[in-house]
Every structure is written in structure tokens, then in C-alpha cells.
Scaffold this motif. Structure first.
Motif, PDB file in Angstrom:
ATOM      1  N   THR A  90     -51.173 -41.718  -0.171  1.00 43.25           N
ATOM      2  CA  THR A  90     -52.221 -42.602   0.467  1.00 43.25           C
ATOM      3  C   THR A  90     -51.450 -43.960   0.787  1.00 43.25           C
ATOM      4  O   THR A  90     -50.418 -44.222   0.638  1.00 43.25           O
ATOM      5  N   ARG A  91     -52.016 -44.632   1.633  1.00 43.80           N
ATOM      6  CA  ARG A  91     -51.675 -45.842   2.171  1.00 43.80           C
ATOM      7  C   ARG A  91     -51.033 -46.705   0.992  1.00 43.80           C
ATOM      8  O   ARG A  91     -50.162 -47.493   0.850  1.00 43.80           O
ATOM      9  N   ASP A  92     -51.954 -46.857   0.010  1.00 41.33           N
ATOM     10  CA  ASP A  92     -51.624 -47.817  -1.253  1.00 41.33           C
ATOM     11  C   ASP A  92     -50.312 -47.282  -1.884  1.00 41.33           C
ATOM     12  O   ASP A  92     -49.581 -48.082  -2.529  1.00 41.33           O
ATOM     13  N   GLN A  93     -50.273 -46.013  -1.991  1.00 35.24           N
ATOM     14  CA  GLN A  93     -49.165 -45.527  -2.665  1.00 35.24           C
ATOM     15  C   GLN A  93     -47.879 -45.784  -1.806  1.00 35.24           C
ATOM     16  O   GLN A  93     -46.599 -46.296  -2.358  1.00 35.24           O
ATOM     17  N   ALA A  94     -47.848 -45.545  -0.467  1.00 37.57           N
ATOM     18  CA  ALA A  94     -46.830 -45.901   0.484  1.00 37.57           C
ATOM     19  C   ALA A  94     -46.488 -47.506   0.316  1.00 37.57           C
ATOM     20  O   ALA A  94     -45.308 -47.618   0.346  1.00 37.57           O
ATOM     21  N   THR A  95     -47.305 -48.346   0.299  1.00 44.45           N
ATOM     22  CA  THR A  95     -47.219 -49.704   0.140  1.00 44.45           C
ATOM     23  C   THR A  95     -46.553 -50.051  -1.011  1.00 44.45           C
ATOM     24  O   THR A  95     -45.738 -50.813  -1.264  1.00 44.45           O
ATOM     25  N   ALA A  96     -47.003 -49.560  -2.328  1.00 47.26           N
ATOM     26  CA  ALA A  96     -46.520 -49.892  -3.628  1.00 47.26           C
ATOM     27  C   ALA A  96     -45.097 -49.303  -3.576  1.00 47.26           C
ATOM     28  O   ALA A  96     -44.250 -49.895  -4.261  1.00 47.26           O
TER      29      ALA A  96
END
Ligand code: AP5
Length: 221
Positions: A90-96
Motif C-alpha cells: 500500500t502507499r502507507d507501507q511504501a512511505t513508511a
């Protein structure tokens, strides 16, 4: 340090390729799905929680996955770099992940290898997959079955079919992939680190294409 992400739909061959790439380089193989299945075998709370999502073909909540992966990459075997298999999704996982790598002064994502495979092939690969209970080796009843049905060639362990590999759940996993994970292709394309790899080819040819994309074809074992 080289951090590489294998991106692609369920059944694309991420696990198969990540295992070989890890054996042929000094990079650790970190697979979110394998970590959840190991936690379940150990009977931990994390394993039980993950199972409730995996059985339905849904994604485990971001905060749970992110915590698990960021802890995992602190281990010494990740010092030379990591092949991420199934993470981020997910985008949030990528950002994290990007933020964590900056925080730890580790080099950023060097390459994202996107395994492109058509949907009909994916469903057949998933339906035919068998995995060893003991060593985790993967077979396929359609493409490369074990010599003795139901028995692992490598260790003699029993082969099983993953509970989330039923046709209904696999189809739902694909829908979830299209909705939540596919946008990452554009995310990494914009960062200039995306490499598309034709995942329909024979396993060894896919591996070679990946090594070339990583400029490791001359140095890999
Ligand atoms: P996970 O275990 O990551 O499953 P997946 O992404 O759905 O991927 P698969 O393991 O199904 O496929 P693969 O691409 O690794 O293919 P493989 O190499 O095995 O995740 C499972 C669940 O955990 C998720 O649904 C979710 O609930 C949870 N989860 C995991 N990560 C998460 C995250 N980051 N966030 C939230 N939730 C998460 O190959 C498939 C078959 O094809 C095998 O039989 C293989 O032998 C065969 N094969 C491979 N390559 C070829 C080839 N070139 N030619 C012919 N056959 C091939």
C-alpha cells in the motif's frame, strides 16, 4: 547496501525469484507472507491476527505489517541489503519503508522489479502451488511437480496447499492487489527505479532478467 522490492500480483513468482536472488547474492529475503505464516505456526498473537485477514484474502492492517517488517530489517542478516517480497503493498507501507531507510541512514530503494504476468496464468499458478511444510520449498502440480506426489524432493516433508489458494480467495486477493497495490507501480515509476520484468517466461530466464536489471548478472553466484 542494496534494497530491492519485488512487486507483482499473487502468483507472479515473487517468492520463487526472491529465494533464488537471495541465494545468488548477499541480500536477505524478507517476505511478509512467510513471516505471518511462521508466526501462525508458532501460535503467536500476530499469527492469529494475520490469519483472520489472510484467510479472507484481505490485507493485514498497515500498522501491523509495517512494525513487523521494520523490526525484521534490523537483524544482522539485512546489513548488505534486502529483497522485499510482498512488502510494501500500500502507499502507507511504501512511505513508511522510505522514511525508515532515511532515518537509519540506509540507502534508499535501489530498484523495484515489477513482475508482469497475465491473470489467467496467475490463477493457474496459484491453483497448482504446493508448499513443503518443513522447508518451505514450492512446487507446482502443472509446471514442476515433486517427484513423489505430496512429498518434498528437497527434504521429504509433506506438501500442502495454502488455505488462501482456493479459487475464490485467490480471485479476491487479485482484486485487492489491483485496488491497493497496483498504484505503487506508478509511485515507483515516478521515482525512476521501476523495472518491468516479463514474468511469463521460464523461472531461470526471469531470474537472469532480474539480475541484469540489478546489474548483478556479472557478480551473482
Ligand atoms: P503472500 O504470501 O505475500 O502472497 P502473495 O503476494 O499473494 O503472493 P504469492 O505467495 O501467492 O505468490 P508469489 O508471487 O510469491 O508466487 P510464487 O513464487 O509462490 O501474502 C499472503 C497474504 O498475507 C496476503 O493475502 C495478506 O493477507 C498477507 N500479507 C502479506 N504481505 C502483506 C502486506 N505487505 N500487507 C498486508 N498484508 C500482507 O509462485 C506461485 C506458483 O507459481 C508456485 O507454484 C511457483 O512454483 C510457480 N511459478 C513461479 N514462477 C513461475 C514461472 N516463471 N513459471 C511457471 N511457474 C512458476
Amino acid at each position: 547496501m542494496l534494497n530491492v522490492i519485488l512487486l507483482g500480483p499473487p502468483g507472479a513468482g515473487k517468492g520463487t525469484q526472491a529465494k533464488t536472488l537471495s541465494e545468488r547474492t548477499d541480500l536477505a529475503h524478507v517476505a511478509s507472507g512467510d513471516l505471518f505464516r511462521a508466526a501462525l505456526r508458532e501460535g503467536t498473537e500476530l499469527g492469529m491476527l494475520a490469519k483472520s485477514y489472510m484467510d479472507r484474502g484481505e490485507l493485514v492492517p498497515d500498522e501491523v505489517v509495517i512494525r513487523m517488517i521494520l523490526e525484521r530489517i534490523q537483524r544482522p542478516d539485512c546489513a548488505n541489503g534486502v529483497i522485499f517480497d510482498g512488502f510494501p503493498r500500500t502507499r502507507d507501507q511504501a512511505t513508511a519503508l522510505e522514511a525508515a531507510l532515511v532515518d537509519k541512514h540506509q540507502s534508499k530503494i535501489a530498484a523495484v522489479l515489477y513482475l508482469d504476468v497475465p491473470q489467467d496464468v496467475l490463477l493457474r499458478r496459484i491453483a497448482g502451488r504446493q508448499t513443503c511444510k518443513t522447508c518451505g520449498a514450492t512446487y507446482n502440480i502443472y509446471y514442476f511437480p515433486s517427484h513423489r506426489p505430496g512429498i518434498c524432493d528437497a527434504c521429504g516433508g509433506k506438501l500442502y496447499q495454502r488455505s488462501d489458494d482456493s479459487i475464490e480467495t485467490a480471485q479476491h486477493r487479485l482484486d485487492v492487489y489491483f485496488e491497493q497495490t497496483m498504484p505503487l507501480i506508478e509511485h515507483y515509476r515516478l521515482q525512476g527505479c521501476l523495472h518491468e520484468v516479463d514474468g511469463r517466461r521460464e523461472i531461470s530466464l526471469v531470474t537472469e532478467a532480474m539480475l541484469i536489471a540489478l546489474s548483478l548478472n556479472g557478480t551473482a553466484k
